[in-house]
Design an enzyme around this catalytic site. Sequence first.
Site, PDB file in Angstrom:
ATOM      1  N   THR A  23       4.302  -4.499  -4.555  1.00 10.70           N
ATOM      2  CA  THR A  23       4.930  -4.535  -5.880  1.00 10.70           C
ATOM      3  C   THR A  23       6.065  -5.544  -5.930  1.00 10.70           C
ATOM      4  OG1 THR A  23       4.392  -2.253  -6.375  1.00 10.70           O
ATOM      5  CG2 THR A  23       6.301  -3.149  -7.503  1.00 10.70           C
ATOM      6  N   SER A  65      -0.683  -3.320  -0.952  1.00 10.46           N
ATOM      7  CA  SER A  65      -0.820  -2.729   0.387  1.00 10.46           C
ATOM      8  C   SER A  65      -1.931  -1.687   0.458  1.00 10.46           C
ATOM      9  CB  SER A  65       0.504  -2.163   0.896  1.00 10.46           C
ATOM     10  OG  SER A  65       0.800  -0.935   0.309  1.00 10.46           O
TER      11      SER A  65
HETATM   12  N1  ASP Z   1       0.647  -0.818  -4.959  1.00 11.70           N
HETATM   13  C1  ASP Z   1       1.858  -1.357  -4.381  1.00 11.70           C
HETATM   14  C2  ASP Z   1       1.595  -1.683  -2.919  1.00 11.70           C
HETATM   15  O1  ASP Z   1       1.676  -0.823  -2.089  1.00 11.70           O
HETATM   16  C3  ASP Z   1       2.987  -0.388  -4.529  1.00 11.70           C
HETATM   17  C4  ASP Z   1       4.312  -0.893  -4.075  1.00 11.70           C
HETATM   18  O2  ASP Z   1       4.470  -1.879  -3.407  1.00 11.70           O
HETATM   19  O3  ASP Z   1       5.325  -0.215  -4.410  1.00 11.70           O
HETATM   20  O4  ASP Z   1       1.303  -2.797  -2.606  1.00 11.70           O
END
Ligand code: ASP
Length: 344
Positions: A23, A65
Amino acid sequence: MGVYDLKGEAYLKKILMISTGGTIASTPSDDGLTPTVSGGEMVKLIPELEGLCEITVCDLLNLDSSNMQPEYWVAMASACYTALSTGFDGIVITHGTDTMAYSAAALSFMLMNLNKPVVLTGSQIPIEEPKTDGKRNILDAFRVAADGRLAGVYVVFAGRIVPGYCVRKVYSRDFKTMEAINRRLAGKIVKGEVVLDGNPPALHTAPMALHTDLDPNVLLVKLLPGTRPELLEAAGNLGYKAVVIEAFGLGGIPNVKRNLLPAIEKLIEQGIPVVVTTQCVYEGCDMSVYDVGVEAARAGALSGGTMTPEAIAVKLMWILGHTDDPVRIRELFYKNYVGEISSP
Ligand code: ASP
């Protein structure tokens, strides 16, 4: 944060920032948030980093991720090892929060005898958005990496310093999402200062070592009342080499009706270790309390104790990278490598 060379001249700590996406590096697209922002662009958004340390940036990956894979942990560990063996004083890794706990556990085992800090961070809100937590988290991560008192793998998030082997993401949106499960925080960042909880762990006398052999064939199963034994039996047929069961409460495994014990025994007979952990977030499992735990232990299941399921599963992948001998696996599983096994 200055350190002094032999002539007494101040120089700044050399920190490598490895960006991997998440994110923190994301921008909106027609398909939702996607990581697009480079490490260098992120650093430029945080003027407070100026003068704190000497920063080199490496854009290693650009992933949500959820797409993280064991092979990428190897790439991260290798990049850390190379940098730390060639004059860098510490590492900051920007990473998605969703699987940060797994990556932190993996790096904790792959980078043995670390005498320098490897700090993972990320954010719940993208760095280019006004309400982002990303700038604070990156700045704090660099503060910890440049501080130099802590060695090992840590997650720094919302002012907390969490040891990498016991971290879990507990909120899907809240900033204070990264918790130390069944352990204390290593410290906090208070008003810009790194405040440690007690003395930092003693440094290793053995040299740093990179152990990247992993076998990803580990299955993590969460039980449901009514889970069918055939599911566990299938694990062996599918080539899994170890099974982790998130059981009930202190580690209860059903032993009536859809009794899972024969399937567990069969897996163990096939040389596939079975580790029991708990669905409860805190206090771990103790298979000695109820018959539903005692019988599973008698069937040969290992106890995950107070380790997180994330740490258990990753530790098994790492152990399986070294041996497939069940006796040795058991021995290594109960060995405390980085603090993941708590004293009774
Ligand atoms: N979906 C994102 C990830 O884990 C969530 C985040 O980074 O807060 O890459």
